[in-house]
Design a protein around this motif. Structure first.
Motif, PDB file in Angstrom:
ATOM      1  N   TYR A   1      27.838  43.007 -54.438  1.00 29.03           N
ATOM      2  CA  TYR A   1      27.998  42.970 -52.986  1.00 29.03           C
ATOM      3  C   TYR A   1      27.658  41.558 -52.515  1.00 29.03           C
ATOM      4  O   TYR A   1      26.961  40.811 -53.228  1.00 29.03           O
ATOM      5  N   ARG A   2      28.193  41.199 -51.353  1.00 34.09           N
ATOM      6  CA  ARG A   2      27.742  39.953 -50.738  1.00 34.09           C
ATOM      7  C   ARG A   2      27.301  40.234 -49.311  1.00 34.09           C
ATOM      8  O   ARG A   2      27.973  40.981 -48.578  1.00 34.09           O
TER       9      ARG A   2
ATOM     10  N   ARG B   1      24.199  23.565 -49.246  1.00 33.53           N
ATOM     11  CA  ARG B   1      23.050  22.659 -49.181  1.00 33.53           C
ATOM     12  C   ARG B   1      22.580  22.229 -50.562  1.00 33.53           C
ATOM     13  O   ARG B   1      21.991  21.159 -50.706  1.00 33.53           O
ATOM     14  N   ASP B   2      22.836  23.092 -51.590  1.00 33.31           N
ATOM     15  CA  ASP B   2      22.207  22.742 -52.876  1.00 33.31           C
ATOM     16  C   ASP B   2      23.199  22.655 -54.035  1.00 33.31           C
ATOM     17  O   ASP B   2      22.794  22.684 -55.206  1.00 33.31           O
TER      18      ASP B   2
ATOM     19  N   ALA C   1      25.379  34.529 -40.549  1.00 32.75           N
ATOM     20  CA  ALA C   1      25.542  33.280 -39.783  1.00 32.75           C
ATOM     21  C   ALA C   1      24.468  33.254 -38.704  1.00 32.75           C
ATOM     22  O   ALA C   1      24.261  34.257 -38.005  1.00 32.75           O
TER      23      ALA C   1
ATOM     24  N   LEU D   1      36.096  40.910 -45.750  1.00 31.89           N
ATOM     25  CA  LEU D   1      35.399  39.622 -45.794  1.00 31.89           C
ATOM     26  C   LEU D   1      35.815  38.856 -47.043  1.00 31.89           C
ATOM     27  O   LEU D   1      35.895  39.434 -48.132  1.00 31.89           O
TER      28      LEU D   1
ATOM     29  N   ARG E   1      32.001  26.449 -48.821  1.00 32.80           N
ATOM     30  CA  ARG E   1      32.505  27.818 -48.826  1.00 32.80           C
ATOM     31  C   ARG E   1      33.232  28.076 -47.516  1.00 32.80           C
ATOM     32  O   ARG E   1      32.744  27.683 -46.445  1.00 32.80           O
TER      33      ARG E   1
ATOM     34  N   ILE F   1      26.860  38.447 -45.915  1.00 29.87           N
ATOM     35  CA  ILE F   1      27.355  37.232 -45.262  1.00 29.87           C
ATOM     36  C   ILE F   1      26.607  37.105 -43.930  1.00 29.87           C
ATOM     37  O   ILE F   1      26.634  38.038 -43.112  1.00 29.87           O
TER      38      ILE F   1
ATOM     39  N   PHE G   1      26.347  36.683 -37.198  1.00 29.06           N
ATOM     40  CA  PHE G   1      27.181  37.489 -38.104  1.00 29.06           C
ATOM     41  C   PHE G   1      26.244  37.946 -39.209  1.00 29.06           C
ATOM     42  O   PHE G   1      25.462  37.153 -39.740  1.00 29.06           O
TER      43      PHE G   1
ATOM     44  N   HIS H   1      36.183  41.211 -50.146  1.00 28.69           N
ATOM     45  CA  HIS H   1      35.212  42.297 -50.016  1.00 28.69           C
ATOM     46  C   HIS H   1      35.607  43.255 -48.894  1.00 28.69           C
ATOM     47  O   HIS H   1      36.210  42.831 -47.909  1.00 28.69           O
ATOM     48  N   ASP H   2      35.194  44.493 -49.039  1.00 30.30           N
ATOM     49  CA  ASP H   2      35.330  45.460 -47.949  1.00 30.30           C
ATOM     50  C   ASP H   2      33.954  45.688 -47.322  1.00 30.30           C
ATOM     51  O   ASP H   2      32.991  45.942 -48.050  1.00 30.30           O
ATOM     52  N   LYS H   3      33.913  45.617 -46.003  1.00 26.39           N
ATOM     53  CA  LYS H   3      32.628  45.746 -45.305  1.00 26.39           C
ATOM     54  C   LYS H   3      31.997  47.108 -45.557  1.00 26.39           C
ATOM     55  O   LYS H   3      32.704  48.136 -45.563  1.00 26.39           O
ATOM     56  N   VAL H   4      30.687  47.088 -45.800  1.00 28.88           N
ATOM     57  CA  VAL H   4      29.931  48.344 -45.902  1.00 28.88           C
ATOM     58  C   VAL H   4      29.172  48.594 -44.601  1.00 28.88           C
ATOM     59  O   VAL H   4      29.241  49.651 -44.002  1.00 28.88           O
ATOM     60  N   ALA H   5      28.512  47.512 -44.092  1.00 26.86           N
ATOM     61  CA  ALA H   5      27.732  47.702 -42.852  1.00 26.86           C
ATOM     62  C   ALA H   5      27.506  46.355 -42.187  1.00 26.86           C
ATOM     63  O   ALA H   5      27.510  45.345 -42.839  1.00 26.86           O
TER      64      ALA H   5
ATOM     65  N   PHE I   1      36.302  35.866 -37.991  1.00 20.37           N
ATOM     66  CA  PHE I   1      35.357  34.803 -38.376  1.00 20.37           C
ATOM     67  C   PHE I   1      36.100  33.942 -39.381  1.00 20.37           C
ATOM     68  O   PHE I   1      36.738  34.462 -40.306  1.00 20.37           O
TER      69      PHE I   1
ATOM     70  N   MET J   1      21.506  46.876 -41.742  1.00 22.11           N
ATOM     71  CA  MET J   1      22.329  45.825 -41.130  1.00 22.11           C
ATOM     72  C   MET J   1      22.370  45.906 -39.586  1.00 22.11           C
ATOM     73  O   MET J   1      22.121  44.894 -38.919  1.00 22.11           O
TER      74      MET J   1
ATOM     75  N   HIS K   1      26.605  40.937 -42.274  1.00 20.33           N
ATOM     76  CA  HIS K   1      27.282  42.100 -42.825  1.00 20.33           C
ATOM     77  C   HIS K   1      27.145  42.145 -44.345  1.00 20.33           C
ATOM     78  O   HIS K   1      27.141  41.098 -44.999  1.00 20.33           O
ATOM     79  N   ALA K   2      27.049  43.358 -44.872  1.00 22.60           N
ATOM     80  CA  ALA K   2      27.054  43.569 -46.315  1.00 22.60           C
ATOM     81  C   ALA K   2      28.437  44.086 -46.694  1.00 22.60           C
ATOM     82  O   ALA K   2      29.002  44.944 -45.982  1.00 22.60           O
ATOM     83  N   ALA K   3      28.996  43.587 -47.771  1.00 23.18           N
ATOM     84  CA  ALA K   3      30.357  43.968 -48.153  1.00 23.18           C
ATOM     85  C   ALA K   3      30.466  44.108 -49.658  1.00 23.18           C
ATOM     86  O   ALA K   3      29.783  43.404 -50.411  1.00 23.18           O
TER      87      ALA K   3
ATOM     88  N   VAL L   1      25.365  32.965 -47.884  1.00 19.03           N
ATOM     89  CA  VAL L   1      26.066  33.944 -48.718  1.00 19.03           C
ATOM     90  C   VAL L   1      25.076  34.406 -49.788  1.00 19.03           C
ATOM     91  O   VAL L   1      24.626  33.607 -50.617  1.00 19.03           O
TER      92      VAL L   1
ATOM     93  N   ILE M   1      21.318  33.292 -53.568  1.00 17.62           N
ATOM     94  CA  ILE M   1      21.415  32.968 -52.141  1.00 17.62           C
ATOM     95  C   ILE M   1      21.838  31.511 -51.972  1.00 17.62           C
ATOM     96  O   ILE M   1      21.190  30.608 -52.501  1.00 17.62           O
ATOM     97  N   ARG M   2      22.947  31.299 -51.261  1.00 16.84           N
ATOM     98  CA  ARG M   2      23.430  29.940 -51.003  1.00 16.84           C
ATOM     99  C   ARG M   2      23.452  29.708 -49.489  1.00 16.84           C
ATOM    100  O   ARG M   2      24.006  30.521 -48.753  1.00 16.84           O
ATOM    101  N   ILE M   3      22.860  28.613 -49.073  1.00 15.86           N
ATOM    102  CA  ILE M   3      22.764  28.267 -47.664  1.00 15.86           C
ATOM    103  C   ILE M   3      23.724  27.106 -47.380  1.00 15.86           C
ATOM    104  O   ILE M   3      23.846  26.180 -48.196  1.00 15.86           O
TER     105      ILE M   3
ATOM    106  N   LEU N   1      25.299  29.100 -42.370  1.00 24.60           N
ATOM    107  CA  LEU N   1      25.920  30.258 -43.022  1.00 24.60           C
ATOM    108  C   LEU N   1      25.248  30.506 -44.362  1.00 24.60           C
ATOM    109  O   LEU N   1      25.004  29.570 -45.123  1.00 24.60           O
TER     110      LEU N   1
END
Lengths: 95, 95
Positions: free
Chosen positions: B51-52, A45-46, B56, A3, A52, B54, B38, A91-95, A38, B26, B40-42, B5, B88-90, B3
């Motif tokens: 970690y991020r 928004r803020d 959707a 990701l 992104r 992501i 979508f 990033h590498d997916k964890v879950a 994806f 997840m 996922h944690a990565a 993040v 957290i960004r929307i 989306l």
């Protein structure tokens, strides 16, 4: 799955141009590479003038193929004059 | 499409616990809400303990339903002791 979050901060007044450009680029990129799971550009928004690009690749090959593609390089060349700063996190997916 | 993040910075030494927890959370979240497209944690490749997540959503209703869900609140309660900071960004999809 890999990701990528690319935070794009535009030069002032370039949002409309950027949105027009990515509206053409994003679908083309998604269609060009089946390893892209994806791939979307979105407006924060803020945060002013901030977008992104959220990307997910099936594997490293798919990502490398995309990054090395002629079409991406051409797309980026057209976008760079609009962009003040870009931060790319992989990033590498964890879950 | 909306989306999100979420950048999650862990307390030192909590990565293994966090990965175990999100590996359970997840899939459960994805299955609970058809409006989640979508989720996922990565693990960031170049930021320590970072970690991020992501996310959707098909629309605002889907996002509101997820955020208000009992299961998310329980999941977060279990994760919070591991987390030093969360940003957290929307975003609204452009393309």
């Amino acid at each position: 799955m890999i990701l990528v979050v690319a935070t794009v901060r535009l030069n002032p007044g370039r949002a409309a141009d950027y949105e027009t450009a990515v509206t053409e680029i994003m679908p083309r990129v998604r269609e060009a590479n089946p390893g892209i799971l994806f791939y979307h550009a979105a407006r924060s928004r803020d945060e002013a003038d901030t977008y992104r690009v959220i990307e997910a690749y099936a594997d490293q090959d798919a990502m490398d193929q995309h990054i090395g593609s002629e079409s991406l390089q051409q797309s980026l060349a057209g976008l760079m004059p609009m962009i003040a700063d870009i931060d790319i996190r992989i990033h590498d997916k964890v879950a």
